[in-house]
Motif scaffolding. Sequence first.
Motif, PDB file in Angstrom:
ATOM      1  N   ASP A 182     -94.595 -37.696 -41.917  1.00 48.22           N
ATOM      2  CA  ASP A 182     -93.164 -37.832 -41.647  1.00 48.22           C
ATOM      3  C   ASP A 182     -92.883 -39.298 -41.337  1.00 48.22           C
ATOM      4  O   ASP A 182     -93.285 -39.811 -40.288  1.00 48.22           O
ATOM      5  CB  ASP A 182     -92.771 -36.943 -40.461  1.00 48.22           C
ATOM      6  CG  ASP A 182     -91.290 -37.088 -40.090  1.00 48.22           C
ATOM      7  OD1 ASP A 182     -90.560 -37.772 -40.836  1.00 48.22           O
ATOM      8  OD2 ASP A 182     -90.895 -36.521 -39.065  1.00 48.22           O
ATOM      9  N   GLN A 189     -90.630 -47.846 -39.001  1.00 47.73           N
ATOM     10  CA  GLN A 189     -89.648 -48.859 -39.327  1.00 47.73           C
ATOM     11  C   GLN A 189     -90.294 -50.239 -39.377  1.00 47.73           C
ATOM     12  O   GLN A 189     -91.382 -50.457 -38.835  1.00 47.73           O
ATOM     13  CB  GLN A 189     -88.510 -48.856 -38.314  1.00 47.73           C
ATOM     14  CG  GLN A 189     -88.891 -49.261 -36.900  1.00 47.73           C
ATOM     15  CD  GLN A 189     -87.675 -49.326 -36.000  1.00 47.73           C
ATOM     16  OE1 GLN A 189     -86.717 -48.586 -36.161  1.00 47.73           O
ATOM     17  NE2 GLN A 189     -87.693 -50.234 -35.036  1.00 47.73           N
ATOM     18  N   GLN A 202     -83.857 -47.596 -42.610  1.00 44.27           N
ATOM     19  CA  GLN A 202     -83.861 -48.069 -41.223  1.00 44.27           C
ATOM     20  C   GLN A 202     -82.456 -48.441 -40.775  1.00 44.27           C
ATOM     21  O   GLN A 202     -82.052 -48.143 -39.646  1.00 44.27           O
ATOM     22  CB  GLN A 202     -84.784 -49.280 -41.110  1.00 44.27           C
ATOM     23  CG  GLN A 202     -84.952 -49.842 -39.716  1.00 44.27           C
ATOM     24  CD  GLN A 202     -86.093 -50.839 -39.654  1.00 44.27           C
ATOM     25  OE1 GLN A 202     -87.095 -50.708 -40.367  1.00 44.27           O
ATOM     26  NE2 GLN A 202     -85.976 -51.835 -38.806  1.00 44.27           N
ATOM     27  N   ARG A 257     -80.221 -45.552 -39.730  1.00 46.82           N
ATOM     28  CA  ARG A 257     -80.375 -45.081 -38.357  1.00 46.82           C
ATOM     29  C   ARG A 257     -79.682 -46.072 -37.424  1.00 46.82           C
ATOM     30  O   ARG A 257     -79.640 -47.261 -37.670  1.00 46.82           O
ATOM     31  CB  ARG A 257     -81.862 -44.952 -38.000  1.00 46.82           C
ATOM     32  CG  ARG A 257     -82.610 -43.969 -38.888  1.00 46.82           C
ATOM     33  CD  ARG A 257     -83.971 -43.657 -38.327  1.00 46.82           C
ATOM     34  NE  ARG A 257     -84.887 -44.782 -38.378  1.00 46.82           N
ATOM     35  CZ  ARG A 257     -85.696 -45.042 -39.405  1.00 46.82           C
ATOM     36  NH1 ARG A 257     -85.683 -44.268 -40.480  1.00 46.82           N
ATOM     37  NH2 ARG A 257     -86.521 -46.068 -39.368  1.00 46.82           N
ATOM     38  N   SER A 267     -89.983 -40.704 -40.885  1.00 43.26           N
ATOM     39  CA  SER A 267     -88.651 -40.943 -40.330  1.00 43.26           C
ATOM     40  C   SER A 267     -88.692 -41.841 -39.103  1.00 43.26           C
ATOM     41  O   SER A 267     -87.680 -42.447 -38.742  1.00 43.26           O
ATOM     42  CB  SER A 267     -87.985 -39.610 -39.974  1.00 43.26           C
ATOM     43  OG  SER A 267     -88.731 -38.922 -38.989  1.00 43.26           O
ATOM     44  N   ASP A 268     -89.845 -41.929 -38.425  1.00 45.70           N
ATOM     45  CA  ASP A 268     -89.926 -42.777 -37.239  1.00 45.70           C
ATOM     46  C   ASP A 268     -90.654 -44.083 -37.520  1.00 45.70           C
ATOM     47  O   ASP A 268     -90.962 -44.845 -36.606  1.00 45.70           O
ATOM     48  CB  ASP A 268     -90.616 -42.027 -36.091  1.00 45.70           C
ATOM     49  CG  ASP A 268     -92.011 -41.528 -36.473  1.00 45.70           C
ATOM     50  OD1 ASP A 268     -92.351 -41.590 -37.669  1.00 45.70           O
ATOM     51  OD2 ASP A 268     -92.744 -41.077 -35.578  1.00 45.70           O
TER      52      ASP A 268
END
Length: 264
Positions: free
Chosen positions: A31, A36, A245, A248, A33-34
């Motif tokens: 994953d 960056q 990034q 978010r 998504s975290d």
Amino acid sequence: MKDKKTEELVVAQETALAIPEGHLLGMDSMDASDIQLPNARLIQPIMTSNEKYEGQRPGTIVNDVLNEVMPDTIIPLMIKDDKIMFVPQRDDDKASFKARVKAKLGVELSDEDMRSPYICRSRDNVHGDRFGACQRCGLCEWEGTNKPLCTKNINVMAQFGDQPIPAVLRFNATSYKHGRKFKQAVFMSRDHVFAKRYKVSTTKKSEGTKVWYEVSLTPAGNLLADEKLAAYKMFMDFGPVFEAQLERVETAAPVDVTPVTTEY
């Protein structure tokens, strides 16, 4: 001594086990998504009390993940502008913030609004997700000596020196005007963003008792053909990460070092 057939078999096995190039293995099901890119932070004098930047000298550009000073040359890879209206960090500023929003837009901000990390965000630099057209809102601009309530950002994904992973250099507040000059220089070059190398400079400024630093970029030569190809590969590899990034929300407002000036 190995015979010829044995040697050919060993070579064939080694060839079959060769690690493929152009694709990083082992992260396909992760994953991301975290994940960056690091931010290249300009250290302001008031930031040195933060233990995260302990030991760093004001006016330096620091990798905010590794807390290391960045090289002073970059190859810009991608530029993207956006705006975000943060809630004031100081309680003393919140009443005037709410009053200006109501006077300009007729919106009464609630207590819940003021507990949010931000009030409005324009990912395309044209329309905010709450207050609509930025040009009509106008709260990203100076009103006399009143500072903008909304922060304009020029976000630059760039390779610093020969580092293998790019970082994000952000022009806002007092450095925003330098970001605009950089964009103009890129446009005038009539070439890809990653066609030139740029020198990173910081300048000390002061007004009264307030001291701050600004960051700027100046052209430092064209890339050779092989360097340009490598930059293009980095652009392709990390461009999607950079764009995701920026989708978010950046939950921390920029450090307020803005003097009373309208030089933007």
